[in-house]
Scaffold this active site. Structure first.
Site, PDB file in Angstrom:
ATOM      1  CB  THR A  74      -0.936  -0.004   1.230  1.00 18.83           C
ATOM      2  OG1 THR A  74      -1.787  -1.141   1.138  1.00 18.83           O
ATOM      3  CG2 THR A  74      -1.782   1.262   1.293  1.00 18.83           C
ATOM      4  CG  ASN A 153      -6.223  -8.743  -5.385  1.00 19.67           C
ATOM      5  OD1 ASN A 153      -6.128  -8.119  -6.439  1.00 19.67           O
ATOM      6  ND2 ASN A 153      -7.028  -8.367  -4.425  1.00 19.67           N
ATOM      7  CD  GLN A 181      -2.306 -11.472  -4.184  1.00 15.67           C
ATOM      8  OE1 GLN A 181      -2.070 -12.688  -4.113  1.00 15.67           O
ATOM      9  NE2 GLN A 181      -2.875 -10.818  -3.188  1.00 15.67           N
ATOM     10  CB  SER A 202       3.086  -6.981   0.999  1.00 11.59           C
ATOM     11  OG  SER A 202       2.668  -5.668   1.155  1.00 11.59           O
ATOM     12  CG  HIS A 204       1.237  -9.572   4.540  1.00 13.42           C
ATOM     13  ND1 HIS A 204      -0.043  -9.991   4.317  1.00 13.42           N
ATOM     14  CD2 HIS A 204       1.333  -8.324   4.018  1.00 13.42           C
ATOM     15  CE1 HIS A 204      -0.720  -9.010   3.702  1.00 13.42           C
ATOM     16  NE2 HIS A 204       0.100  -8.002   3.516  1.00 13.42           N
ATOM     17  CB  CYS A 333      -8.226  -4.586   0.751  1.00 12.24           C
ATOM     18  SG  CYS A 333      -6.693  -5.458   0.920  1.00 12.24           S
TER      19      CYS A 333
END
Ligand code: PMP
Length: 375
Positions: A74, A153, A181, A202, A204, A333
């Site tokens: 983000t 995603n 992704q 990201s 995670h 999200c």
């Protein structure tokens, strides 16, 4: 006791045990600030950050200095899109993106529209893809930025990033891609895609910790970064491009997750492909004509399956399945609104409301999926 089968890996993943082990010392005794000088805990932290940066660069196929730590995709998407728009606003105000972007791209672009930028949101085909020809036709002399996601995603669809990058290079337009992704699930090397100027990722999403990610920002032949306004001004960390004390424990975790993702890439891709084929087989055997797949058959992120359960409500289904498996109606999200991705590929509201996304992990087995036989 039934253990919950976690099939929502596109939302987030469980931290890998080796990642946790590597992080712990940096939450406890190794607490130094990597920007401090001379004393041992600071150098220890700095070396750990350097090692993580090297592991991430190896996974992405880029230079270590092109890896800039952020809090995640983000922030990285906000940084690049706002930063390029701000720095280049005198060259033009035209921005190109697509209808299926994550909100951390789409909402940023829409915000820029409210302050005078002109937005061209490209439509997508029935699988959520844009074509290089569409991008070429949309580029104008005033275009300052093209931002197009690498993989989606909700559908797992991959865009033709290499071809789009070539077009942007020919037109000398800055090209950014949200690659959140695809990391650990798609083989690529940024070295081979010179037209791609930046990406967001990201940790995670590939078994690393939450709250850390990177912006890859391509340097030129003189090792200079493109001209871009930072999102966070302050102490000048990350070459002045992203201020703030580095989250060393998270960065170390991301480094180890990247090392594992790199070492296991081929194996994980194969496992995800096999699991996906098996899941589809199980779903077809069980539900036959009562299901319809939204995702493409090939050229996709392995392990993402988007299915319509005809005449069933997805929210109710996800809730009913919750005691035995974790799945979602789409993106975590924006789960309150009907998916803009599924709407963009032409599904009507009914079809959107009967869609469920399964996102697999290479760390489960076919045997785990046999739970579908008992539904
Ligand atoms: N882009 C995509 C494609 C994503 O799936 C996500 C996470 N759902 C993000 C960006 C944002 O990532 P983060 O929440 O880690 O900032």
């Amino acid at each position: 006791m039934i253990t919950l089968l976690y099939l929502d890996n596109s939302a987030t993943t469980q931290i890998h045990p080796e990642v946790k082990e590597a992080m712990l010392p940096f939450l406890l005794e190794q607490f130094g600030n990597p920007s401090s000088k001379y004393y041992e805990p600071a150098t220890y932290a700095k070396n750990a950050v350097n090692e993580a940066r090297q592991n991430i660069a190896k996974l992405l196929g880029c230079k270590t200095d092109e890896v800039l730590f952020t809090s995640g995709s983000t922030e990285s998407n906000n940084f690049v899109i706002k930063g390029i728009a701000d720095r280049r606003k005198n060259d033009g105000k035209h921005i190109i993106t697509t209808a299926t972007e994550h909100p951390s791209v789409l909402e940023v672009c829409k915000y820029l529209e409210t302050i005078g930028f002109e937005l061209n949101i490209l439509p997508v085909d029935k699988y959520g893809r844009v074509s290089p020809a569409q991008v070429a036709a949309a580029i104008r002399p005033e275009t300052i930025l093209v931002t197009i996601q690498w993989g989606n995603n909700e559908l797992g669809t991959l865009n033709p990033i290499e071809e789009i990058a070539d077009i942007c290079l020919q037109h000398k337009v800055f090209f950014h891609s949200d690659a959140t992704q695809i990391v650990g699930k798609v083989a690529f090397s940024l070295e081979d895609i010179p037209g791609l100027q930046s990406i967001s990722i990201s940790a995670h999403k590939y078994f690393g910790p939450k709250g850390v990610g990177i912006t890859f920002l391509r340097q030129d032949q003189y090792n200079l970064y493109p001209s871009i306004t930072p999102l966070l001004h302050g102490g000048g960390q990350e070459h002045g491009l992203r201020s703030g004390t580095l989250a060393v424990h998270n960065i170390v975790g991301m480094g180890v997750a990247s090392k594992i993702a790199h070492a296991k890439l081929a194996q994980n891709i194969q496992q995800l492909q096999e699991l996906e084929a098996y899941l589809i087989e199980l779903l077809v055997a069980k539900f036959g004509q009562n299901i319809k797949f939204n995702q493409p058959k090939e050229n996709k992120i392995p392990g993402i399956v988007s299915v319509q359960f005809i005449s069933l409500n997805n929210e109710i289904l996800v809730k009913k399945l919750a005691p035995i498996m974790a799945v979602s109606t789409g993106s975590a999200c924006s789960s309150a609104k009907p998916s803009h991705v599924l709407t963009a590929i032409g599904l009507d509201l009914n079809e959107v409301r009967q869609t469920i996304r399964f996102s697999l992990s290479p760390y489960i087995s076919k045997d785990d999926l046999n739970i579908f036989k008992q539904l």
